[in-house]
Motif scaffolding. Structure first.
Motif, PDB file in Angstrom:
ATOM      1  N   GLU B  63      49.024  70.490  24.130  1.00 35.75           N
ATOM      2  CA  GLU B  63      49.157  69.213  23.409  1.00 35.75           C
ATOM      3  C   GLU B  63      50.622  68.786  23.329  1.00 35.75           C
ATOM      4  O   GLU B  63      50.920  67.650  22.991  1.00 35.75           O
ATOM      5  CB  GLU B  63      48.619  69.364  21.960  1.00 35.75           C
ATOM      6  CG  GLU B  63      47.128  69.506  21.825  1.00 35.75           C
ATOM      7  CD  GLU B  63      46.399  68.144  21.877  1.00 35.75           C
ATOM      8  OE1 GLU B  63      47.072  67.111  22.049  1.00 35.75           O
ATOM      9  OE2 GLU B  63      45.155  68.148  21.768  1.00 35.75           O
ATOM     10  N   ASN B  64      51.538  69.738  23.582  1.00 36.24           N
ATOM     11  CA  ASN B  64      52.964  69.476  23.356  1.00 36.24           C
ATOM     12  C   ASN B  64      53.650  68.732  24.487  1.00 36.24           C
ATOM     13  O   ASN B  64      54.795  68.337  24.359  1.00 36.24           O
ATOM     14  CB  ASN B  64      53.731  70.795  23.173  1.00 36.24           C
ATOM     15  CG  ASN B  64      53.233  71.588  21.995  1.00 36.24           C
ATOM     16  OD1 ASN B  64      52.737  71.015  21.032  1.00 36.24           O
ATOM     17  ND2 ASN B  64      53.356  72.901  22.066  1.00 36.24           N
ATOM     18  N   ASP B  65      52.990  68.682  25.650  1.00 37.92           N
ATOM     19  CA  ASP B  65      53.657  68.033  26.775  1.00 37.92           C
ATOM     20  C   ASP B  65      52.665  67.148  27.507  1.00 37.92           C
ATOM     21  O   ASP B  65      51.507  67.038  27.106  1.00 37.92           O
ATOM     22  CB  ASP B  65      54.290  69.078  27.706  1.00 37.92           C
ATOM     23  CG  ASP B  65      53.258  69.957  28.378  1.00 37.92           C
ATOM     24  OD1 ASP B  65      52.304  69.428  28.968  1.00 37.92           O
ATOM     25  OD2 ASP B  65      53.411  71.194  28.318  1.00 37.92           O
ATOM     26  N   TRP B 373      56.793  62.123  23.482  1.00 41.22           N
ATOM     27  CA  TRP B 373      57.354  62.938  24.580  1.00 41.22           C
ATOM     28  C   TRP B 373      58.622  63.588  24.041  1.00 41.22           C
ATOM     29  O   TRP B 373      59.636  62.919  23.864  1.00 41.22           O
ATOM     30  CB  TRP B 373      57.665  62.064  25.789  1.00 41.22           C
ATOM     31  CG  TRP B 373      58.104  62.829  27.002  1.00 41.22           C
ATOM     32  CD1 TRP B 373      59.143  63.698  27.090  1.00 41.22           C
ATOM     33  CD2 TRP B 373      57.510  62.795  28.299  1.00 41.22           C
ATOM     34  NE1 TRP B 373      59.234  64.221  28.348  1.00 41.22           N
ATOM     35  CE2 TRP B 373      58.243  63.681  29.125  1.00 41.22           C
ATOM     36  CE3 TRP B 373      56.425  62.107  28.859  1.00 41.22           C
ATOM     37  CZ2 TRP B 373      57.918  63.888  30.476  1.00 41.22           C
ATOM     38  CZ3 TRP B 373      56.122  62.312  30.208  1.00 41.22           C
ATOM     39  CH2 TRP B 373      56.862  63.202  31.001  1.00 41.22           C
ATOM     40  N   PRO B 374      58.569  64.887  23.768  1.00 43.43           N
ATOM     41  CA  PRO B 374      59.757  65.545  23.213  1.00 43.43           C
ATOM     42  C   PRO B 374      60.664  66.018  24.340  1.00 43.43           C
ATOM     43  O   PRO B 374      60.189  66.540  25.348  1.00 43.43           O
ATOM     44  CB  PRO B 374      59.161  66.748  22.484  1.00 43.43           C
ATOM     45  CG  PRO B 374      57.895  67.062  23.218  1.00 43.43           C
ATOM     46  CD  PRO B 374      57.461  65.827  23.967  1.00 43.43           C
ATOM     47  N   HIS B 414      67.596  66.071  20.315  1.00 44.73           N
ATOM     48  CA  HIS B 414      66.197  65.889  20.703  1.00 44.73           C
ATOM     49  C   HIS B 414      65.823  64.429  20.552  1.00 44.73           C
ATOM     50  O   HIS B 414      66.166  63.810  19.546  1.00 44.73           O
ATOM     51  CB  HIS B 414      65.270  66.672  19.771  1.00 44.73           C
ATOM     52  CG  HIS B 414      65.548  68.121  19.746  1.00 44.73           C
ATOM     53  ND1 HIS B 414      64.761  69.032  20.401  1.00 44.73           N
ATOM     54  CD2 HIS B 414      66.531  68.837  19.156  1.00 44.73           C
ATOM     55  CE1 HIS B 414      65.248  70.246  20.202  1.00 44.73           C
ATOM     56  NE2 HIS B 414      66.316  70.154  19.451  1.00 44.73           N
ATOM     57  N   ALA B 415      65.068  63.937  21.497  1.00 46.37           N
ATOM     58  CA  ALA B 415      64.414  62.642  21.321  1.00 46.37           C
ATOM     59  C   ALA B 415      62.912  62.890  21.310  1.00 46.37           C
ATOM     60  O   ALA B 415      62.422  63.860  21.914  1.00 46.37           O
ATOM     61  CB  ALA B 415      64.790  61.698  22.450  1.00 46.37           C
ATOM     62  N   LEU B 431      62.869  57.214  31.489  1.00 45.17           N
ATOM     63  CA  LEU B 431      63.901  57.232  30.456  1.00 45.17           C
ATOM     64  C   LEU B 431      64.454  58.655  30.274  1.00 45.17           C
ATOM     65  O   LEU B 431      65.673  58.854  30.172  1.00 45.17           O
ATOM     66  CB  LEU B 431      63.285  56.729  29.141  1.00 45.17           C
ATOM     67  CG  LEU B 431      64.206  56.564  27.940  1.00 45.17           C
ATOM     68  CD1 LEU B 431      65.178  55.408  28.170  1.00 45.17           C
ATOM     69  CD2 LEU B 431      63.390  56.297  26.673  1.00 45.17           C
ATOM     70  N   VAL B 432      63.560  59.627  30.243  1.00 41.15           N
ATOM     71  CA  VAL B 432      63.980  61.027  30.114  1.00 41.15           C
ATOM     72  C   VAL B 432      64.883  61.405  31.280  1.00 41.15           C
ATOM     73  O   VAL B 432      65.933  62.041  31.119  1.00 41.15           O
ATOM     74  CB  VAL B 432      62.760  61.974  30.037  1.00 41.15           C
ATOM     75  CG1 VAL B 432      63.186  63.424  30.167  1.00 41.15           C
ATOM     76  CG2 VAL B 432      61.994  61.748  28.730  1.00 41.15           C
TER      77      VAL B 432
END
Lengths: 505, 505
Positions: B63-65, B373-374, B414-415, B431-432
């Motif tokens: 779920e994190n990515d 999106w971390p 972090h964004a 953007l990343v």
């Protein structure tokens, strides 16, 4: 070009075969013409490429240790990374061993030449500070720069930062990195294996130049190749530029306190560190060391002859230093500490600390005419009292004399064993061997900060296990397939029973 | 047996060829019979070796990515180092990819299975604390132990020590080591790449078990193999036991202060750190984050909407905390800081810190229904304002929304970029990519603490250079010649133009 080139890979499983005397002569000729430069001026060659016998002797011998001298065939003084890469390409072409020399403060024979001679690369002239980034608390320099000079220059420039890794005074940044060193500040700042070396520019055995990392304080972009060269003792490449991190220079003061024994002193240190007060250094010295300092005659003080702790406190303000002193005194007294003395002035603090720092020469002075065998081991802190106790008993039983000085917050201690005759030197050697085995049996290491070099390599398998040492050798072979980078150091010799790689056992 | 065995070395230059579906089926059969044990009890097999579709899905998805899910063929739950060695031997025999799973908190797709499936080794059941050495401030544990659980257990036992590396709450020691992680405490204690991992027991791709080092705090016995596995993301071996160093647990308190902009806040942090006061954490948050926290509704406070710093102070005594707060307030105000608030009570400090810690969910809540999106990058501290300024402008220009939270003392931020549609996700991805390239151009890194995984591997050559990446690959090949350990992660893919090793270009 892909690394490593195929022609080198083919040799991966062969034992190193070094160049013949003819190859070495050819390599020297090629080095001379490479270093003539465009002008062809002979003077330039002479300052860069030396075969002067005195020069060769100096580069293959050390007053600091007792291993046989071994001179290189040629000494080269490069100025740039590109020149080092040229040297490496010529060494590779002729399969000539290549060893790096810089501060010459190593204690375990790290820069001895190989028995076939070879090329010594003297980095002491590559000692420039390239950039100081005060706003980032870091500094870029060449590997021949000395940590004490760097700190002096920062002070002169009025920049309130310093590099906190503090081994022997003449040590250079490149040597410190390659040895994985530390010093009295390690209890506060950690060691060379921590996060003080941000990146390194390295000439690999392939002749390729890499930079291990960028300049940000942190990165988790894979395993950190900087770390691979820290403690590799010049066996995996030659470091030609380094970025180091700096720490804020803070107010400090010094105190000394006596204890009934090492056990009590060590317990006090553990409790002091757990309070979280600002301890920059805490040094254990034994009764024999105190006696040596008293006799040495450089101190205005006469210290009570007892196992003692020297503390260097650090803090943001005079009030915080006072608070620290009060807390430390109380903890020390709870563990039987007596005679707690806090420096009264800055000069007094310097004088107290100088007494601790005179360890080497004061230690030698207790037996005029003697030589000293310096060695260090390190164990989990709680095992230090047992190790020191048994070692002191062993030293006495062997009929020898040694001071003991320990970075007690890290479980690391140094002995300086005194000897005069060859027979005493052999007894000393045997004593060191027993001390190392005792440290390893206590879940410790054969060296906390001096490195392996020639002197400790026989203990690595006992300490790390066969598989771990084989993994180190696998990496060494993958990076230096010809085995020409500082051969005979760090890695234990293959035992004859091991046979050749690829054979089953 | 010498390592690596000849039959594996022969494959060194071949690109990895993984086992066929038939090989995988055979490997699963062999795993099942290996894990039946002496009793042959089927229940034991079922708890240790799982091919349950739900289980496979869970282990190949996050779920994190936002990378595509990829399930393994089988999940194994080992209990011991020996069992892990058995798994590795079977994986090697059938050339089946092998990936490790533990806390599942990774953000860059680290534990995705290979496209051919393969073996997932779930270490979450290997979570025991094996020994606590309070007197040495260290602890031995299995890799599945979670850092928060360890700190909780130490607290319950009344041991005033803690493990200071603090990434995401569910992270395990093995995952933290393998990612080279850090967290908010890094400004005081450094990162996983520092000196907190004293040693690791590792099952190598050869099936051999090594221990990288002993338990002493320091050692300069060669280059430190522990460091090789830190940040290697499971590509060089499987960590099965770890000794970690602990720090004294000290009194802390929390403060918050607002600034006119990121530049002023960053300059204040540099000056605060140079005073040497006890800063355990200093976190930069931007105006959008503050707005998110105010709206999130978990806080009793309404913060002024401005770029702000959250400080966690630490010190041995209440007096030292007070002194620190006074000094920090003065420095902050010199840089335009306003509204400095120090927590009034322990509960107030916890509440303030919780507001900072709610970054992830508060960030998501500002756009209901959005995904986040971390990502993280890190630069030299002085470059952080420029990086944040340009990134915020870029986010706005892209028509996207993101909170920004930074470990400002380390130059790491972090964004959490929010998106709903597929098109927005693609814009986020671009953007990343621009953010990473901006960080690299400022002498920084594509990731300060999240690691490379799948998400950042394309940036490594730009960041480190071709030669450095090739050296990483050389080491990988020497240790894992079959290339079966977590394939497709960390190392950039070979570009087609690179051809095969051994060919000239």
């Amino acid at each position: 070009m892909l690394y490593p080139p195929r022609r080198i890979l083919e040799d991966t499983n062969a034992p190193p075969k070094f160049g013949s005397p003819k190859d070495i002569a050819n390599a020297i000729d090629e080095l001379k013409s490479a270093f003539t430069g465009e002008t062809g001026a002979q003077e330039l060659v002479n300052t860069k490429v030396s075969t002067d016998p005195d020069d060769l002797h100096t580069h293959g011998f050390s007053e600091n240790d007792h291993f046989p001298g071994m001179s290189p065939s040629v000494v080269i003084y490069p100025s740039t990374t590109e020149e080092v890469a040229t040297i490496v390409r010529i060494a590779t072409k002729y399969k000539v061993p290549i060893t790096v020399y810089s501060g010459a403060t190593s204690l375990e024979g790290h820069y001895r030449a190989h028995s076939t001679g070879g090329i010594c690369v003297d980095m002491s002239t590559m000692d420039r500070i390239i950039a100081i980034h005060e706003e980032d608390s870091d500094l870029v320099c060449q590997p021949g720069a000395r940590w004490m000079d760097i700190n002096e220059i920062l002070k002169e420039k009025g920049i309130p930062l310093f590099f906190p890794i503090d081994p022997a005074p003449g040590a250079t940044i490149g040597g410190m990195l390659s040895t994985g060193c530390s010093g009295t500040n390690a209890v506060r700042y950690g060691t060379a294996k921590g996060e003080w070396f941000l990146n390194a520019t390295v000439v690999l055995p392939s002749g390729e130049v890499i930079k291990t990392r960028r300049r940000s304080r942190k990165s988790s972009a894979g395993f950190d190749l900087t770390k691979l060269f820290i403690g590799a003792e010049g066996t995996l490449g030659i470091v030609t530029e380094v970025t180091i991190r700096l720490a804020p220079l803070l107010p400090t003061t010094v105190a000394v306190v006596q204890f009934p024994n090492v056990q009590k002193a060590t317990e006090a240190v553990a409790d002091v560190l757990n309070t979280g007060v600002g301890i920059q250094c805490v040094e254990l010295v034994d009764d024999i060391f105190i006696d040596a300092i008293n006799r040495y005659g450089m101190s205005a003080r006469k210290y009570p002859v007892a196992d003692s702790l020297f503390f260097k406190f650090q803090g943001p303000t005079p009030a915080s230093l006072k608070e620290t002193a009060k807390i430390v005194k109380a903890v020390a007294e709870r563990h039987g500490g007596t005679g707690f003395q806090l420096a009264r002035t800055k000069e007094d603090a310097d004088a107290l600390w100088a007494d601790r720092k005179n360890a080497h020469y004061a230690g030698l002075a207790i037996m005029p005419g003697a030589k000293g065998w310096p060695t260090d081991v390190c164990v989990p802190v709680s095992k230090l009292p047992q190790l020191v106790y048994e070692t002191k008993r062993d030293i006495a039983a062997a009929g020898l004399l040694s001071t003991i000085v320990g970075h007690v917050g890290d479980g690391n201690f140094h002995a300086l064993i005194l000897f005069k005759t060859d027979e005493e030197r052999e007894r000393t050697k045997a004593l060191v061997s027993r001390m190392v085995k005792r440290a390893i049996a206590l879940d410790g290491t054969c060296t906390g900060e001096h490195g392996v070099g020639i002197g400790k390599k026989e203990y690595l398998v006992e300490e790390l296990g066969e598989g771990t040492v084989q993994l180190m050798k696998t990496i060494k072979k993958a990076i230096d397939p010809l085995g020409i980078f500082n051969p005979g150091k760090l890695y234990p010799d293959d035992s004859p029973s091991q046979g050749k790689p690829g054979e089953d056992h």
